[in-house]
Structures are given as structure tokens and as C-alpha cells.
Design a protein around this motif. Structure first.
Motif, short mmCIF file in Angstrom:
data_model
loop_
_atom_site.label_atom_id
_atom_site.label_comp_id
_atom_site.label_asym_id
_atom_site.label_seq_id
_atom_site.Cartn_x
_atom_site.Cartn_y
_atom_site.Cartn_z
N LEU A 274 -15.81 -13.82 -6.78
CA LEU A 274 -14.70 -12.93 -6.46
C LEU A 274 -14.41 -12.00 -7.63
N LEU A 275 -14.11 -10.73 -7.31
CA LEU A 275 -13.85 -9.74 -8.36
C LEU A 275 -12.67 -10.14 -9.24
N GLN A 276 -11.67 -10.80 -8.63
CA GLN A 276 -10.45 -11.11 -9.37
C GLN A 276 -10.68 -12.17 -10.45
N PHE A 277 -11.82 -12.85 -10.42
CA PHE A 277 -12.05 -13.96 -11.35
C PHE A 277 -13.35 -13.77 -12.12
N GLU A 278 -13.59 -12.54 -12.55
CA GLU A 278 -14.83 -12.28 -13.30
C GLU A 278 -14.86 -13.03 -14.62
N ASP A 279 -13.70 -13.23 -15.23
CA ASP A 279 -13.65 -13.90 -16.54
C ASP A 279 -13.68 -15.41 -16.41
#
Length: 894
Positions: A181-186
Motif C-alpha cells: 500500500l502506498l500509505q505504508f511505504e516506510d
């Protein structure tokens, strides 16, 4: 000299027996130990085999349960998508704010673990896309953390676009393959993996039922993104994850993105259970194998430990004489070691306490903070104790009290962290001596979560969980406060109480279910909220009833506000599963502009006004007024209470009136109709005209009719002096009863219970009841006639509207309305109507009965017109049924 020799040799012999005895005792101890350990090993082996069999069975059952558990949160996510799709079908002109409101109402973050966002992608025509469909995210909820999704085009992702087309054409949820998911790249790879469930959005109206219609009305698509790890952790929590390892992969996904969820890789020799989960067009393969810890058996360990201990104890018992001194020395050494360990354990325990423990010197500077204090407050050693509190005066007073030898205990205070953040804590201060010097000891517990939960519970206790409006309890409390504030201050602006009742809301619950009704209530609550002024209080009082308190208004302003609310409710169009509904509201109003009003009075007046609005045709606003209608309604309410009491106390009575043939012969059978009466406490008898209108208005007639049927059939042979020779007993049925789906079953069961011949029963239905709902009345009539009961159409011809229905109604008897019979001698029109009814009835083969026969002249005319039977005071005055007569009661007592 043998004796001396023997005397000298005996000590040597006794000395050699010592080592031998010690060796023998140790040998026996060793034998006992070996035997005990062998027996223990065999028992433990058997117990282990039984535990292994039980564990295998447990693993299979957990593997069978895992697919259903894994699919539950996905189904909840699909329900959320379907609810949002329904919103678009009702209103396809949503904006970001309204999208957020509906998302908050659905509470997806509470229903779906791992919920990230719900978004709407708008289908657009874009020339740059070269014929490809463009789906850009337009609305996202919640916004925080998901802003970067807005504007992203799904159409650039072939796999997602194919899933979206599949969902559009089938109108069924489609699920993506796992992806980061883009929101959890880190985040870590496992934490970032998620899936997206999609559902199409169609233009306003009923849901399309064909592929062409779906493609033509497509507006865009809804998508819900969820993180797989928390979703599946929550779904499979408990025994499945406690006892099993899992590896779930998407069968159709690319090799690099096939892993859905994993707690490890199965060993080569592990017994692996394979299961499949299918949802949203994807298939997941589940591989489950037992955890090594799950293979252990408590009973096996217990047997092994107990057997070993017993074996060792037996061996030690044999050796106890020889090693007593060694054991005592060892025991002393262990006790010394334990004493040293207890002191270190006490120091470690203080560090591990969840409470915040701080020690300050005589100058108020912190010299010690345990681990919990350091984690909550940061590096605070050498900082002033007073700097930890947001209120310096409070802590100054506390330090003064504690420093003077007292204590300051269990006070709520705001505590400041080193980074400037604050939290609520319950703190205590006390004076202690450390190394001969006075110190202040502070113990505190973080109560922020407890306070938040308390506030949440307080809010939930005062609000309706569905609409988020105030509930009835809070509404009445606020209304009482408003009344109290006006005592002695009547010069202040008056306020108005509105009682809002939805019209025909039950139809939606009956047709589409309570989930549809709940969704409609939510939409109506949102719509009505937008009409309120600042300071107005709207509440859900229960079911489909709402209340509103509008402050500082006069009568004209209150009327305008009520009309706005009525139009607002009327303007809501609700679409659910292909059906479109509209509702309206009946509103009762009470202006509070005088003293002496109580809470009970206001609610009763508002309810009465609302009832007047419903009586006047629904979908209107009515003020409370003290007039004849209101007095009548109060009188009816009193009769309702008295009638309920009479039913409970068995104070209803039955009279009978004979129905006689107009051309009698000597062997005419007995026909009668039972009539209802009510006995007062003082013994007086009340005629039905006084209480039946109230019973019909307030829904008591089904209970009254069932009492009459049950009582008459239970005492059938004691209704009339003729006893069992009674030919026909007629019983009236009200409109509410005949429309009750369970009435026919009740009558047939009662007939069978008491053995009454069905052909001896005749049930009378008024013409207005018969023609107002043919679809419900005719099936009941046909079921009763099928077993032999007869049906009479009572008050026939009263409106001259039932002639056209007569050929379709399966009845046996026509009872001519008494208003025509009464005027038979003076009104030629009445004579013509009676003649027409008699001819039509005989043409259909029906028995014709005339009511209200009041004289010999009327009787003569009825005979000339060919009427079969007559009923009235001239022929027979009603009498009490035999089993309720005083003399019959005396015989029963005797």
C-alpha cells in the motif's frame, strides 16, 4: 584361647558391616530409582501418544475453521462497499464532506481490522488516454494519511482495471492481489501488504439488473483498502494462531506478490493441512501446520514430573540416613542464596512496576525515576518535581502537605512530559526517610485512557448508537432543564417541543428488512440535522420517532421550522436493493410559554398533537389544542386502560340474541349471535359502543376477538338453554383481526381443542372490512369455509359499494344493514334497497338476514320481500349466556 580371640575379632566384624550397610542402602535406593523412572517413562509415553492423537484432531478442526474465519472481515468490507453504493444510488451528487460523513457513520475502522481508506474513483473521458477508460480517485476517507491517493488513475493498472470491469459487469465485489500500500511505504514489507476491494457506482435510481444497463449507468468505482496483517491477525486470533502456523498465498498472483499472510515456513516433516478461500474473484491457498509448542501435553509433563519426583523421593528416603548432614548444609546454602536474591528481586520489581515511581530530595529535585516514569516523562532526573505538573499551585500544596509529615493521595492532575505533551494521572505524595534524609516519594498512574473511556461511555449513554443523535433519556433530561430554567423567568423567550413520527416506516422494515430501515433512519437524521438552527436539540426517541426542542422562537417561527422539517423528510429518496422509497412525517407541536407545565404533560401533549396530525391525513404539522378531539382521545385512552384491565381480570361478558326465521315452523333450529359486554368493578354493565371504538383505534380488537372466540367455543354447550342442540353461533370479527395472518390458525386450533362442529360456527365480517383489503380477507375466509364454517357479510349495503364485490366474496350469509330495515315502512328507497339485496342474495344462493327488526309492520314487509331471517329487539332481546348467569356461577361454586 578362643574366647579372647572371638572378643577381639567382633569389633573388626562390626566395623566392616558399616560400609556394607551403606553400600546396600545406596544399592536399594538406586534400584528403586531405576524402577520408578522406567514406570514413569512408560506412563509418559502412553500419555504422549494420547495427547498426540488429540492434538492432530485439534489441528484438523482448526484448519477447517480457518477459511471461514479469514473470509469474515472481507465480507464485512463488502457490506461497507454495498452500503456506500446504496448512498450513491440515492444521491449521486456527493461531495468530499458528505462522503466523509457517510464514511464516519459506517465506522469502517471499527468493523474492519486493518482498515486504511475508502475511496471513490470517478470515471472520466480523457483524450490523452487514447480510448482507455480513466478512473481517478476523487473522494477519500479518512483524509489524514491518504491525501496522496487523490488524482491517481486506476486505469493505468491493467490488473486493477480488469477487476474493476469484472465488478462493474457483475455488480459483485472484486478483490485485488496482495500489493504494498502506498500509505505504508516506510513500513516493513509484511506491514505494508494489503488488498483493495472494489465495487462499481451507478447513477441515481434502482440498481441495474443487466450488463448493458450497468455499463450505461456506470459513474465510477468504490474501493476499500485494508492491510492484510492486522486483518488476518484479528480474524484468526485465538486458538488458530495459538496452535497453528499459517502460510496464505494468492494462487493467481505474480510470484513476487503471492504471499498474503505468513507466520513462518513449514518444516519438511511437518503435517501440513491445505485449505482454499475464494472471495471477490481471487483464490487463496492456506497451508497450516502445528506449532511445536502445541505438541506438548500438560498431562504428559505432569506424569513425567510426578513419576520422577516420586522415584527420586523414594531414593532419597533410602539415602536420608547417610546424607542428612549434607542435605542440611545444602539447604542452608540455598536459603542464604535466596535471601540475597530477594533483595535484588525487590530492586528489579520496582523497575518493572507499571506505576510511575519518583523520588525527590529535600530540595524537591528528582533523584530517582523507575522505568515506567522514564518512558512516560523522559530524562527527568535532576529536574524539579514541580516542573512535572501543569498546575504549579496544586503540586506546591501537595509538596507542602507531604513535607509536613502528612500525605497527598489519589489526586487527579495533568502531568507534563519532557517533550511538552501532557496526560492525566492519579498521583500520591508521601514523606519517606532514605539513608537518614527526608525525601518525597511520588507514585502516579496514567489515567488518560480511563478518562477517555469514561467520556466515551458517558457520550454513548446519552446518544443513540445508530443515528448519533441524543437518545430519549438525554432528551427528557435536557427538556426538564429547560423547564426548570423558566421557573420565575417567564419574561424569557418561549421554546417549542416537536414530536416527529415517520409515516409508513413499518412498510420499509417489512419489505426490505431492518437493515434498510436503519440506513433510512441514518439518512433522515443527517437530512434533519441540516435544517436545525444553532442551539436546537434533535433526538431519536425510539423506533421511528424523533423529538426536537427549538429555543427562543415564537409560534410563527416554530411553524416555519416544523414545515421545513416536514418537507425535508418528504424530500428524501431512499433506494435499497432495487426499490425506491419515500416517507413522510406527522409532527405534533407544543409551545412552552406558560408556567406549571411538567415533563409528563409536555410529552403527552406533543404525542396527542402528533396523533391528530396522523388522523388528519399524515404528512402534516398540528399544534396541540385542548378541544373536543383531544378530550375524546383522552377518554379513549381511559377506556383502553379499563379494557386491558378487564381482559386481565376476566371481566368481559357475553350476551346472546337469537336469529329467528321469518317463516317459522315447529322444528326451527336455534340460531344466535354472541354480543360483547363489559362488567365494571361496581357490577354495572357497559355496552360495546362505549369501549369498542377505543379498542379499534388502539389495536386491542385482536385480543378482544380472540377472547370472545376462545370463551364461546370453550363453553359452546352452555351458551344457550338448548345446550348441545344449538345450530348456529355467530361471532363478529373486527377488521384488525381478519387481517391478522394468524387468525385462521387460531380459530382452527380452538375448534379442534374444544371439539366444536365447524358447521355450527358463523363468523360475521362488516362490508367495509371485507372490501378494503380483499387480498388478506379472502384467504382467511376460504380457510374457514374449507372446514365447514360459514361467513356472514354484516351491515351489507351501508355504503352501496359492496355490490360489485359480492360476486368475488366467498360468503354464505348477507346481513342487511339495520339503517335500511329501520326505515322500511316509511322510506321507499330503503324498501327498494332491501328488495335488491334479497334478490341478489337469493340469486347467489345466500341466506339473507335483516337486522334491527323493531315491529310487526317491519316483520310483515320483510316476509313479503322474501328475507329469510330476522334479528332485533322485537324478535328477541339479548340475554346473558348460560354459563355466566349468577345461578350457574352458584352451582359451580357449590
Amino acid at each position: 584361647m578362643p574366647v579372647p580371640h572371638n572378643k577381639r575379632s567382633m569389633p573388626g566384624a562390626r566395623a566392616s558391616d558399616g560400609p556394607r550397610s551403606l553400600l546396600a542402602s545406596r544399592s536399594w535406593a538406586l534400584v528403586l530409582l531405576v524402577i520408578g523412572l522406567l514406570v514413569t517413562a512408560e506412563l509418559a509415553r502412553r500419555e504422549w501418544r494420547q495427547a498426540r492423537t488429540a492434538a492432530d484432531s485439534l489441528h484438523r478442526s482448526l484448519a477447517d475453521a480457518a477459511p471461514a474465519r479469514a473470509i469474515e472481515p472481507l465480507q464485512s468490507t463488502a457490506h461497507i462497499l454495498r452500503a456506500m453504493q446504496t448512498v450513491f444510488l440515492s444521491n449521486d451528487r456527493l461531495d468530499q464532506d458528505l462522503f466523509l460523513q457517510y464514511q464516519e457513520n459506517l465506522r469502517a475502522d471499527e468493523q474492519v481490522p486493518g482498515f486504511v481508506t475508502i475511496a471513490y474513483a470517478d470515471r472520466q473521458a480523457d483524450a490523452a488516454a487514447r480510448g482507455r477508460a480513466v478512473y481517478r480517485y476523487a473522494y477519500v476517507a479518512p483524509l489524514a494519511g491518504n491525501e496522496r491517493l487523490r488524482g491517481i488513475d486506476i486505469g493505468t493498472q491493467p490488473l486493477n482495471l480488469a477487476a474493476l470491469y469484472r465488478a462493474r459487469d457483475t455488480d459483485a465485489p472484486a478483490m485485488s492481489a496482495p500489493f504494498p500500500l502506498l500509505q505504508f511505504e516506510d513500513a516493513s514489507e509484511a506491514q505494508a501488504m494489503g488488498v483493495t476491494l472494489r465495487l462499481p457506482v451507478y447513477s441515481r435510481g434502482p440498481r441495474p439488473d443487466s450488463v448493458d444497463a450497468r455499463r450505461a449507468r456506470e459513474l465510477g468505482a468504490l474501493a476499500v483498502s485494508v492491510r492484510l496483517e492486522p486483518l488476518l491477525q484479528h480474524a484468526l486470533r485465538g486458538r488458530i494462531l495459538d496452535y497453528m502456523h499459517l502460510h496464505i498465498r494468492d494462487v493467481d498472483a505474480a510470484p513476487g506478490q503471492s504471499t498474503v499472510f505468513a507466520t513462518g515456513e513449514p518444516p519438511a516433516d511437518a503435517p501440513v493441512e491445505l485449505r482454499e478461500v475464494s472471495f471477490g474473484g481471487r483464490t487463496w491457498e492456506m497451508r497450516l501446520w502445528p506449532r511445536s509448542s502445541a505438541m506438548s501435553s500438560g498431562r504428559t509433563v505432569l506424569v513425567a514430573v510426578a513419576g520422577t519426583v516420586i522415584s527420586v523421593l523414594l531414593a532419597l528416603l533410602a539415602l536420608s540416613v547417610s546424607n542428612t548432614q549434607r542435605r542440611a548444609l545444602e539447604l542452608g546454602r540455598r536459603m542464604s542464596a535466596r535471601f540475597s536474591e530477594s533483595e535484588a528481586r525487590f530492586r528489579v520489581l520496582n523497575e518493572l512496576l507499571p506505576a510511575l515511581v519518583l523520588l525527590a530530595d529535600g530540595e524537591g529535585r528528582i533523584v530517582y525515576a523507575n522505568q515506567a516514569a522514564r518512558e512516560h516523562l523522559g530524562a527527568i532526573v535532576d529536574a524539579p518535581l514541580v516542573s512535572l505538573f501543569a498546575d504549579p499551585l496544586l503540586v506546591g500544596q501537595a509538596m507542602a502537605e507531604a513535607g509536613s509529615g502528612g500525605s497527598w493521595a489519589s489526586q487527579e492532575a495533568l502531568v507534563v512530559r519532557a517533550d511538552g505533551g501532557m496526560f492525566w494521572a492519579s498521583a500520591s505524595l508521601a514523606r519517606v526517610e532514605v539513608d537518614g534524609k527526608a525525601h518525597l516519594l511520588m507514585v502516579a498512574t496514567d489515567t488518560s485512557e480511563q478518562r477517555r473511556l469514561t467520556e466515551r461511555l458517558r457520550y454513548q449513554a446519552a446518544h443513540d448508537g445508530l443515528t448519533d443523535l441524543c437518545n430519549r433519556r438525554e432528551f427528557e433530561r435536557r427538556l426538564q432543564l429547560a423547564l426548570d430554567s423558566r421557573v420565575g423567568h417567564m419574561a424569557t423567550m418561549p421554546f417549542v417541543l416537536l414530536y416527529i413520527d415517520l409515516d409508513q416506516f413499518k412498510v420499509i422494515n417489512d419489505v426490505s428488512g431492518h437493515m434498510a430501515g436503519d440506513q433510512l433512519l441514518v439518512q433522515l437524521a443527517h437530512a434533519m440535522r441540516r435544517q436545525l438552527r444553532p442551539g436546537d436539540l434533535l433526538a431519536r426517541l425510539g423506533g421511528d420517532e424523533f423529538g426536537l426542542i427549538a429555543f427562543d422562537v415564537d409560534a410563527s417561527e416554530a411553524q416555519a421550522l416544523a414545515e421545513e422539517l416536514r418537507r425535508c423528510v418528504e424530500g428524501v429518496t431512499f433506494v435499497w436493493q432495487g426499490r425506491t422509497y419515500t416517507v413522510s412525517a406527522s409532527i405534533g407541536m407544543v409551545m412552552i410559554d406558560r408556567e406549571g407545565c411538567t415533563l409528563k404533560d409536555l410529552l403527552a401533549w406533543a404525542d396527542a398533537a402528533c396523533y391528530l396530525a396522523k388522523e388528519a391525513g399524515r404528512n402534516r404539522v398540528c399544534w396541540y389544542r385542548e378541544d373536543e378531539d383531544t378530550s375524546r382521545r383522552h377518554s379513549e385512552m381511559e377506556w383502553v386502560n379499563r379494557l386491558r384491565w378487564a381482559l386481565e381480570q376476566d371481566r368481559l361478558l357475553l350476551d346472546y340474541q337469537e336469529v329467528l326465521p321469518l317463516s317459522p315452523d315447529g322444528t326451527a333450529p336455534v340460531h344466535l349471535e354472541v354480543l360483547l359486554r363489559l362488567r365494571e368493578e361496581d357490577g354495572g354493565v357497559v355496552m360495546p359502543g362505549a369501549f369498542l371504538p377505543a379498542a379499534e383505534r388502539y389495536g386491542l380488537m385482536p385480543a378482544v376477538d380472540r377472547w370472545v372466540i376462545r370463551t364461546a367455543l370453550a363453553n359452546f354447550k352452555r351458551l344457550h338453554p338448548s345446550g348441545g342442540d344449538l345450530s348456529t353461533c355467530a361471532i363478529n370479527l373486527s377488521g384488525a383481526s381478519i387481517e391478522d395472518e394468524g387468525l385462521a390458525d387460531f380459530i382452527l386450533d380452538t375448534i379442534a381443542e374444544h371439539g366444536v362442529p365447524a358447521e355450527c360456527l358463523c363468523f360475521e365480517i362488516t362490508e367495509t372490512v371485507a372490501v378494503r383489503n380483499l387480498q388478506k380477507v379472502v384467504p382467511v375466509i376460504e380457510r374457514l369455509r374449507a372446514v365447514g364454517c360459514r361467513i356472514a357479510l354484516d351491515d351489507f349495503g351501508a355504503g352501496m359499494s359492496s355490490f360489485c364485490y359480492l360476486k368475488n366474496l366467498p360468503v354464505d350469509v348477507i346481513k342487511i344493514d339495520g339503517s335500511f330495515v329501520r326505515d322500511l315502512g316509511s322510506d321507499p328507497m330503503s324498501r327498494a334497497i332491501v328488495n335488491a339485496v334479497a334478490q341478489i342474495g337469493h340469486q347467489r344462493g345466500l341466506v339473507v338476514v335483516a337486522e334491527w327488526v323493531d315491529g310487526e309492520h317491519t316483520l310483515s314487509v320483510l316476509r313479503d320481500l322474501g328475507v329469510d331471517y330476522g334479528q332485533g329487539f322485537f324478535l328477541h332481546r339479548p340475554q346473558r349466556v348460560v354459563f355466566q348467569r349468577p345461578e350457574d356461577a352458584d352451582r359451580r361454586v357449590a
